[in-house]
Design a protein around this motif. Structure first.
Motif, PDB file in Angstrom:
ATOM      1  N   TYR A  26       0.855  -1.286   0.124  1.00  0.00           N
ATOM      2  CA  TYR A  26       0.036   0.051  -0.091  1.00  0.00           C
ATOM      3  C   TYR A  26       1.070   1.341  -0.065  1.00  0.00           C
ATOM      4  O   TYR A  26       1.559   1.459   0.955  1.00  0.00           O
ATOM      5  CB  TYR A  26      -1.036  -0.042   1.158  1.00  0.00           C
ATOM      6  CG  TYR A  26      -1.576  -1.104   1.415  1.00  0.00           C
ATOM      7  CD1 TYR A  26      -3.180  -1.393   0.891  1.00  0.00           C
ATOM      8  CD2 TYR A  26      -1.346  -2.127   1.944  1.00  0.00           C
ATOM      9  CE1 TYR A  26      -4.027  -2.281   0.920  1.00  0.00           C
ATOM     10  CE2 TYR A  26      -2.158  -3.461   1.997  1.00  0.00           C
ATOM     11  CZ  TYR A  26      -3.363  -3.447   1.405  1.00  0.00           C
ATOM     12  OH  TYR A  26      -4.313  -4.613   1.613  1.00  0.00           O
ATOM     13  N   LYS A  49      -5.169   6.215   2.992  1.00  0.00           N
ATOM     14  CA  LYS A  49      -6.311   5.485   2.081  1.00  0.00           C
ATOM     15  C   LYS A  49      -6.470   6.515   1.086  1.00  0.00           C
ATOM     16  O   LYS A  49      -6.915   6.153  -0.117  1.00  0.00           O
ATOM     17  CB  LYS A  49      -7.710   5.403   3.211  1.00  0.00           C
ATOM     18  CG  LYS A  49      -8.588   4.781   2.171  1.00  0.00           C
ATOM     19  CD  LYS A  49      -9.787   4.367   3.191  1.00  0.00           C
ATOM     20  CE  LYS A  49     -11.161   3.699   2.477  1.00  0.00           C
ATOM     21  NZ  LYS A  49     -12.207   3.174   3.558  1.00  0.00           N
ATOM     22  N   ILE A  84      -5.361  -2.337   7.878  1.00  0.00           N
ATOM     23  CA  ILE A  84      -5.791  -2.940   6.650  1.00  0.00           C
ATOM     24  C   ILE A  84      -7.135  -2.749   6.371  1.00  0.00           C
ATOM     25  O   ILE A  84      -7.641  -2.409   5.394  1.00  0.00           O
ATOM     26  CB  ILE A  84      -5.050  -4.145   6.501  1.00  0.00           C
ATOM     27  CG1 ILE A  84      -3.708  -4.559   6.473  1.00  0.00           C
ATOM     28  CG2 ILE A  84      -5.632  -4.831   5.229  1.00  0.00           C
ATOM     29  CD1 ILE A  84      -2.909  -3.356   5.668  1.00  0.00           C
ATOM     30  N   GLU A  88      -8.612  -0.630   3.459  1.00  0.00           N
ATOM     31  CA  GLU A  88      -9.377  -1.516   2.522  1.00  0.00           C
ATOM     32  C   GLU A  88     -10.836  -1.209   2.385  1.00  0.00           C
ATOM     33  O   GLU A  88     -11.439  -1.470   1.580  1.00  0.00           O
ATOM     34  CB  GLU A  88      -9.173  -3.221   2.520  1.00  0.00           C
ATOM     35  CG  GLU A  88      -7.797  -3.473   2.064  1.00  0.00           C
ATOM     36  CD  GLU A  88      -7.742  -3.484   0.553  1.00  0.00           C
ATOM     37  OE1 GLU A  88      -8.478  -3.126  -0.050  1.00  0.00           O
ATOM     38  OE2 GLU A  88      -6.610  -3.897   0.181  1.00  0.00           O
ATOM     39  N   CYS A  90     -13.129  -2.697   4.607  1.00  0.00           N
ATOM     40  CA  CYS A  90     -13.624  -3.901   4.819  1.00  0.00           C
ATOM     41  C   CYS A  90     -13.683  -4.403   6.094  1.00  0.00           C
ATOM     42  O   CYS A  90     -13.158  -3.412   6.989  1.00  0.00           O
ATOM     43  CB  CYS A  90     -12.780  -5.151   3.912  1.00  0.00           C
ATOM     44  SG  CYS A  90     -11.097  -5.073   4.443  1.00  0.00           S
ATOM     45  N   GLN A  94     -12.364  -9.919   6.333  1.00  0.00           N
ATOM     46  CA  GLN A  94     -11.854  -9.947   5.100  1.00  0.00           C
ATOM     47  C   GLN A  94     -10.600  -9.089   5.071  1.00  0.00           C
ATOM     48  O   GLN A  94      -9.592  -9.536   4.195  1.00  0.00           O
ATOM     49  CB  GLN A  94     -12.856  -8.749   4.432  1.00  0.00           C
ATOM     50  CG  GLN A  94     -14.110  -9.150   4.006  1.00  0.00           C
ATOM     51  CD  GLN A  94     -15.153  -8.083   3.608  1.00  0.00           C
ATOM     52  OE1 GLN A  94     -15.096  -7.001   4.072  1.00  0.00           O
ATOM     53  NE2 GLN A  94     -16.268  -8.449   2.732  1.00  0.00           N
ATOM     54  N   ALA A  95     -10.046  -8.344   5.994  1.00  0.00           N
ATOM     55  CA  ALA A  95      -8.855  -7.768   6.085  1.00  0.00           C
ATOM     56  C   ALA A  95      -7.839  -9.097   6.243  1.00  0.00           C
ATOM     57  O   ALA A  95      -6.592  -9.067   5.737  1.00  0.00           O
ATOM     58  CB  ALA A  95      -8.592  -7.036   7.044  1.00  0.00           C
ATOM     59  N   ASP A  97      -8.238 -12.080   5.111  1.00  0.00           N
ATOM     60  CA  ASP A  97      -7.903 -12.836   3.537  1.00  0.00           C
ATOM     61  C   ASP A  97      -6.996 -11.975   2.967  1.00  0.00           C
ATOM     62  O   ASP A  97      -6.003 -12.443   2.188  1.00  0.00           O
ATOM     63  CB  ASP A  97      -9.388 -12.837   3.314  1.00  0.00           C
ATOM     64  CG  ASP A  97     -10.119 -13.919   3.660  1.00  0.00           C
ATOM     65  OD1 ASP A  97      -9.460 -14.896   4.357  1.00  0.00           O
ATOM     66  OD2 ASP A  97     -11.345 -13.770   3.720  1.00  0.00           O
ATOM     67  N   LYS A  98      -6.950 -10.706   2.872  1.00  0.00           N
ATOM     68  CA  LYS A  98      -6.210  -9.802   2.248  1.00  0.00           C
ATOM     69  C   LYS A  98      -4.676  -9.891   2.607  1.00  0.00           C
ATOM     70  O   LYS A  98      -3.791  -9.957   1.786  1.00  0.00           O
ATOM     71  CB  LYS A  98      -6.817  -8.150   2.214  1.00  0.00           C
ATOM     72  CG  LYS A  98      -8.028  -8.095   1.461  1.00  0.00           C
ATOM     73  CD  LYS A  98      -8.452  -6.709   1.398  1.00  0.00           C
ATOM     74  CE  LYS A  98      -9.942  -6.643   0.913  1.00  0.00           C
ATOM     75  NZ  LYS A  98     -10.065  -7.055  -0.471  1.00  0.00           N
ATOM     76  N   ILE A  99      -4.454  -9.820   3.687  1.00  0.00           N
ATOM     77  CA  ILE A  99      -3.278 -10.106   4.285  1.00  0.00           C
ATOM     78  C   ILE A  99      -2.520 -11.384   4.096  1.00  0.00           C
ATOM     79  O   ILE A  99      -1.400 -11.647   3.755  1.00  0.00           O
ATOM     80  CB  ILE A  99      -3.082  -9.896   6.039  1.00  0.00           C
ATOM     81  CG1 ILE A  99      -3.690  -8.351   6.189  1.00  0.00           C
ATOM     82  CG2 ILE A  99      -1.829 -10.382   6.538  1.00  0.00           C
ATOM     83  CD1 ILE A  99      -3.823  -8.254   7.922  1.00  0.00           C
ATOM     84  N   ASP A 101      -3.178 -13.174   1.478  1.00  0.00           N
ATOM     85  CA  ASP A 101      -2.914 -12.912   0.020  1.00  0.00           C
ATOM     86  C   ASP A 101      -1.598 -12.267  -0.295  1.00  0.00           C
ATOM     87  O   ASP A 101      -0.522 -12.761  -0.947  1.00  0.00           O
ATOM     88  CB  ASP A 101      -4.001 -12.235  -0.814  1.00  0.00           C
ATOM     89  CG  ASP A 101      -5.369 -12.938  -1.047  1.00  0.00           C
ATOM     90  OD1 ASP A 101      -4.994 -14.202  -0.922  1.00  0.00           O
ATOM     91  OD2 ASP A 101      -6.333 -12.647  -1.182  1.00  0.00           O
ATOM     92  N   ILE A 102      -1.165 -11.133   0.517  1.00  0.00           N
ATOM     93  CA  ILE A 102      -0.097 -10.455   0.603  1.00  0.00           C
ATOM     94  C   ILE A 102       1.085 -11.300   1.010  1.00  0.00           C
ATOM     95  O   ILE A 102       2.184 -11.157   0.176  1.00  0.00           O
ATOM     96  CB  ILE A 102      -0.229  -8.937   1.247  1.00  0.00           C
ATOM     97  CG1 ILE A 102      -1.214  -8.216   0.681  1.00  0.00           C
ATOM     98  CG2 ILE A 102       1.092  -8.375   1.191  1.00  0.00           C
ATOM     99  CD1 ILE A 102      -1.633  -7.016   1.581  1.00  0.00           C
TER     100      ILE A 102
END
Length: 374
Positions: A26, A49, A84, A88, A90, A94-95, A97-99, A101-102
């Motif tokens: 980010y 953001k 996060i 995001e 969210c 959901q955060a 899941d994004k972490i 992925d990263i």
């Protein structure tokens, strides 16, 4: 013992190089990391953001362990997952899941032993002493304040008038207070004793989380200080909270409340339409506000920003509330944003056009009473 998804994600973050790895995805957070590494301490940076402002956000001194930071419009974001989720827009789930992925997308790469080892070293947020200090300061201010409606100095009325409002200060709900002695400081210069209009920010259950302060001079005008409006440092997370100026009103078939950002904007909407209002302080907190189950209809009065953030956050809130089964309408000012200004809100509309600038008025039988002169 089965580890939670949260524990495993925190272990994965640690295994992949820590929060600097996550934040490198980010640009806004990466800038905060870079400045913290280069300058030490907790340098302030624009909002990660939106990019707005120059000093909107800073990472905590222990960010490399906790991931936490502070946003001027939202308050404390205690950990990296909170940060996060904010960036995001969210949920915390959901955060996670994004972490993942990263960090490579595979929680199975961390062993149970490693998860437990990381869990044992995780910071617990504010320590109990700091929490109690913040609670004590909030209680001291609350106990030394009086309802704004009981102010006999005339400063509250003068402040309302200076903002173009006609509300009789004696009719203000007791959720708004007045302090005759209110210290303003920025941590650098010598503190200044001023006066102030107060708003209790509470969670969905009515528990007071912090207090919003509008600093006033001896004439009741907004004080000539760098930041005349401030939230007191909260002892806990303020996402979901609001300044509940009015109770929701029940009509023949529905129970409704109006939402906006600023207190003065809320007071203008009350005068113009009779709508019961909650102030959410900022567009970020507006997006996160929690609404009780008994409220069936929510009217959002969005600010009109050049960045589009006000409407964007209002639409995100509306989508969530509609999923919760509520009826939601959004109103944005139709006037053009004045040259040299970043935005226009419903207070600006009221000052320039009066009640005629608003899309509706409620029947007097269900309107809040403001005592406003015509």
């Amino acid at each position: 013992m089965l580890e939670s998804k949260l524990d495993r994600v925190l272990a994965l973050v640690s295994a992949q190089g820590g929060w600097s790895t996550v934040y490198s995805a980010y640009p806004g957070l990466n800038e905060a990391v870079s400045r913290s590494n280069n300058h030490g301490g907790s340098p302030q940076v624009p909002c990660p953001k939106t990019g707005d402002g120059r000093t909107k956000f800073r990472l905590f001194r222990d960010w490399s362990q906790s991931g936490g930071g502070y946003h001027n419009d939202v308050g404390a974001l205690p950990g990296g997952i909170d940060v996060i989720a904010f960036v995001e827009g969210c949920s915390k789930g959901q955060a996670l899941d994004k972490i993942i992925d990263i960090c490579g997308g595979d929680l199975s790469t961390v062993s149970r032993e490693y998860v437990q080892a990381v869990k044992s070293t995780q910071p617990k947020g504010l320590n109990e002493d700091e929490k109690q200090k913040r609670v004590a300061k909030l209680e001291k201010l609350f106990n030394n304040a009086i309802p704004a409606a009981h102010d006999v100095t005339g400063r509250v009325q003068a402040y309302l008038s200076s903002r173009g409002l006609k509300t009789d200060a004696k009719t203000l709900p007791f959720t708004l207070g007045y302090a005759d002695e209110l210290w303003w400081g920025d941590g650098q210069s010598k503190p200044v004793k001023l006066h102030g209009l107060l708003g209790s920010m509470t969670d969905v259950n009515g528990n007071r989380i912090t207090i919003h302060r509008t600093f006033l001079d001896s004439n009741g005008h907004k004080a000539n200080v760098e930041k005349p409006k401030k939230l007191m440092p909260p002892p806990s997370y303020i996402g979901g909270c609001s300044i509940k100026i009015d109770e929701p009103i029940t009509g023949s078939k529905e129970t409704y409340i109006g939402l906006c950002e600023g207190i003065e904007t809320a007071l203008a909407i009350r005068e113009a339409t009779g709508m019961p209002m909650w102030s959410c302080y900022s567009d970020s907190l507006l997006e996160m506000v929690k609404i009780p189950e008994n409220v069936t209809t929510v009217i959002i009065f969005a600010d009109k920003d050049r960045s589009g953030a006000g409407l964007e956050k209002a639409q995100a809130l509306a989508s969530r509330l509609r999923r919760e089964g509520k009826v939601v309408d959004i109103y944005e000012p139709q006037q053009d944003i004045p040259a040299g200004s970043k935005s226009i809100d419903w207070l600006d509309v009221y000052v320039s056009l009066g009640k005629q600038g608003f899309p509706f008025t409620l029947p007097q039988s269900v309107s809040v009473y403001t005592g406003a002169s015509e």
